[in-house]
Design a protein around this motif. Structure first.
Motif, mmCIF file in Angstrom:
data_model
loop_
_atom_site.group_PDB
_atom_site.id
_atom_site.type_symbol
_atom_site.label_atom_id
_atom_site.label_comp_id
_atom_site.label_asym_id
_atom_site.label_seq_id
_atom_site.Cartn_x
_atom_site.Cartn_y
_atom_site.Cartn_z
ATOM 1 N N THR A 1 0.798 -1.228 0.000
ATOM 2 C CA THR A 1 0.000 0.000 0.000
ATOM 3 C C THR A 1 0.835 1.283 0.000
ATOM 4 N N SER A 2 2.038 1.215 0.558
ATOM 5 C CA SER A 2 2.838 2.433 0.685
ATOM 6 C C SER A 2 4.185 2.349 -0.020
ATOM 7 N N GLY A 3 4.400 1.300 -0.794
ATOM 8 C CA GLY A 3 5.679 1.129 -1.473
ATOM 9 C C GLY A 3 5.797 1.969 -2.734
ATOM 10 N N TRP A 4 6.988 1.946 -3.327
ATOM 11 C CA TRP A 4 7.251 2.780 -4.500
ATOM 12 C C TRP A 4 6.389 2.395 -5.702
ATOM 13 N N PHE A 5 6.050 1.111 -5.816
ATOM 14 C CA PHE A 5 5.273 0.698 -6.987
ATOM 15 C C PHE A 5 3.844 1.252 -6.913
ATOM 16 N N GLN A 6 3.207 1.114 -5.751
ATOM 17 C CA GLN A 6 1.850 1.637 -5.621
ATOM 18 C C GLN A 6 1.827 3.157 -5.739
ATOM 19 N N ALA A 7 2.894 3.802 -5.287
ATOM 20 C CA ALA A 7 2.978 5.261 -5.445
ATOM 21 C C ALA A 7 3.004 5.629 -6.928
ATOM 22 N N ALA A 8 3.721 4.840 -7.718
ATOM 23 C CA ALA A 8 3.794 5.100 -9.156
ATOM 24 C C ALA A 8 2.450 4.850 -9.829
ATOM 25 N N VAL A 9 1.747 3.814 -9.388
ATOM 26 C CA VAL A 9 0.428 3.510 -9.958
ATOM 27 C C VAL A 9 -0.552 4.636 -9.648
ATOM 28 N N LYS A 10 -0.561 5.097 -8.413
ATOM 29 C CA LYS A 10 -1.479 6.173 -8.026
ATOM 30 C C LYS A 10 -1.183 7.452 -8.807
ATOM 31 N N ALA A 11 0.093 7.756 -8.994
ATOM 32 C CA ALA A 11 0.461 8.951 -9.761
ATOM 33 C C ALA A 11 0.028 8.801 -11.212
ATOM 34 N N ALA A 12 0.164 7.593 -11.751
ATOM 35 C CA ALA A 12 -0.224 7.343 -13.146
ATOM 36 C C ALA A 12 -1.733 7.454 -13.321
ATOM 37 N N GLN A 13 -2.497 7.052 -12.313
ATOM 38 C CA GLN A 13 -3.955 7.117 -12.401
ATOM 39 C C GLN A 13 -4.459 8.556 -12.448
ATOM 40 N N LEU A 14 -3.677 9.488 -11.923
ATOM 41 C CA LEU A 14 -4.038 10.901 -12.013
ATOM 42 C C LEU A 14 -3.891 11.401 -13.445
ATOM 43 N N ASP B 1 -3.976 9.086 -16.192
ATOM 44 C CA ASP B 1 -4.856 8.222 -16.994
ATOM 45 C C ASP B 1 -5.779 7.466 -16.046
ATOM 46 N N ALA B 2 -7.016 7.906 -15.950
ATOM 47 C CA ALA B 2 -7.970 7.318 -15.002
ATOM 48 C C ALA B 2 -8.365 5.895 -15.362
ATOM 49 N N THR B 3 -8.038 5.442 -16.575
ATOM 50 C CA THR B 3 -8.390 4.075 -16.976
ATOM 51 C C THR B 3 -7.399 3.033 -16.463
ATOM 52 N N ILE B 4 -6.290 3.493 -15.910
ATOM 53 C CA ILE B 4 -5.296 2.548 -15.390
ATOM 54 C C ILE B 4 -5.856 1.869 -14.149
#
Length: 363
Positions: free
Chosen positions: A279-292, A294-297
């Motif tokens: 939930t707080s690792g670098w990968f999930q941080a990257a996913v959350k940033a990408a969703q901002l 592209d909301a379809t991610i």
């Protein structure tokens, strides 16, 4: 008939006792029969099982599940991968031992096991229930094999069906959007285009890469168990070669610079890269940033990048055998089972091709 039947008195009326010799010549018996006929039938059944070699010593059946669990842990678990070992031990400690550990194996009835499975199914996921039942089944199988019980009471107990989670696939653009904001962009791209498991990727060493042939060799897998990596063979136990897309070669070459052949490709080279926190690792941080952006991610994990690799390969025209080799599946049937939805379009393609061939032939 090798045995005796004797009558004795109780406060509830007459009862009958059966005595006989076990195969080891020691004397044993059973008491409490209400009629001589019941006692005779029991003695007859004992005589038959002794003659056929199927005799089960009732006294051994008083041994508990926990006794056989010790043998199961000693003989069965070492044959499994470290992660599987830990999963089985945890299942026994959490679900099996509290309920059945103190029970004698001969006293467990199938109806009790069905009730247990039903109760557990109302509280846990199907996979959790199936694993717990599998563990208990293996333990009771040892008792059956050693002729401590005549049959395994788990046999025939119905288990909940395992529901496959829907796969999440990313497009090329979505992969790049996540990678662009990630702390380890090269690893994100690598996982999405090679299909390696996380443990295979972080265990990859410089000497495993052949830049000229654009091939990498997978022969080790690091599994995270109790806070540390345990290194073993890949999941199928076999090494494999995987092709590297040419656009990855430059970044991989730079990642290997200054490292010995035994150094790890990803990270500082001296230790495997830790798995990012869910939930707080670098990968999930990257996913959350990408969703901002592209909301379809969808919300994905590093393992979903393995599914993405399969999807992108199939879209590029790879056949099932090529995908199987890339992913390291044990068989093409397994690949088809896991990614059946990705091959759905092939059905339409085949149907259209057959129609076109027929039209050409009969015209």
């Amino acid at each position: 008939m090798s045995g005796t039947i004797s009558k004795y008195e109780t406060k509830d009326g007459p009862r009958y006792r059966v005595q006989y010799r076990k195969p080891d010549k020691s004397v044993t018996g059973k008491r409490g029969f209400k009629t001589k006929k019941e006692a005779s039938l029991y003695l007859a059944s004992v005589t038959i099982t002794k003659a056929t070699g199927e005799y089960v010593d009732p006294s051994l059946g008083r041994r508990t599940v926990s006794v056989f669990a010790t043998q199961w842990e000693r003989s069965h678990l070492p044959t499994l991968k470290p992660s599987s070992q830990e999963g089985m031990r945890s299942s026994y400690r959490t679900h099996v031992e509290p309920k059945w550990g103190g029970r004698s194996v001969a006293g467990i009835r199938p109806s009790e096991l069905e009730d247990w499975v039903g109760e557990l199914s109302g509280q846990r996921a199907a996979q959790t229930v199936r694993r717990a039942a599998f563990v208990l089944n293996q333990i009771l199988a040892i008792a059956e094999r050693d002729r401590v019980i005549p049959r395994n009471p788990m046999a025939g107990v119905k288990l909940p069906k395992k529901k496959r989670k829907p796969q999440r696939y990313l497009t090329h653009d979505q992969v790049e959007t996540i990678a662009a904001g990630a702390a380890h962009p090269n690893l994100v791209r690598f996982l999405a285009y090679t299909g390696l498991r996380w443990g295979e990727a972080v265990e990859l060493q410089v000497g495993d890469l052949n830049m000229l042939r654009r091939r990498l060799t997978v022969e080790r897998n690091a599994v995270y168990v109790r806070g540390q990596y345990v290194v073993g063979t890949p999941k199928t136990g076999e090494r494999r070669e995987v092709a590297m897309p040419h656009f990855l070669v430059g970044d991989l070459a730079r990642a290997c610079e200054g490292k010995p052949r035994s150094g790890f490709v990803f990270g500082d080279g001296g230790a495997q890269l830790p798995y990012p926190h869910a939930t707080s690792g670098w990968f999930q941080a990257a996913v959350k940033a990408a969703q901002l952006i592209d909301a379809t991610i969808p919300r994905v994990t590093p393992h979903d990048l393995r599914h993405t690799a399969a999807s992108l390969a199939i879209q590029a025209g790879a056949n099932v055998k090529a995908v199987q080799r890339m992913l390291g599946h044990s068989s093409a049937a397994m690949t088809l089972d896991v990614y059946a939805d990705l091959f759905d379009e092939d059905l339409d393609t085949v149907a259209e091709a057959m129609s076109a061939a027929r039209a050409k032939s009969v015209s």
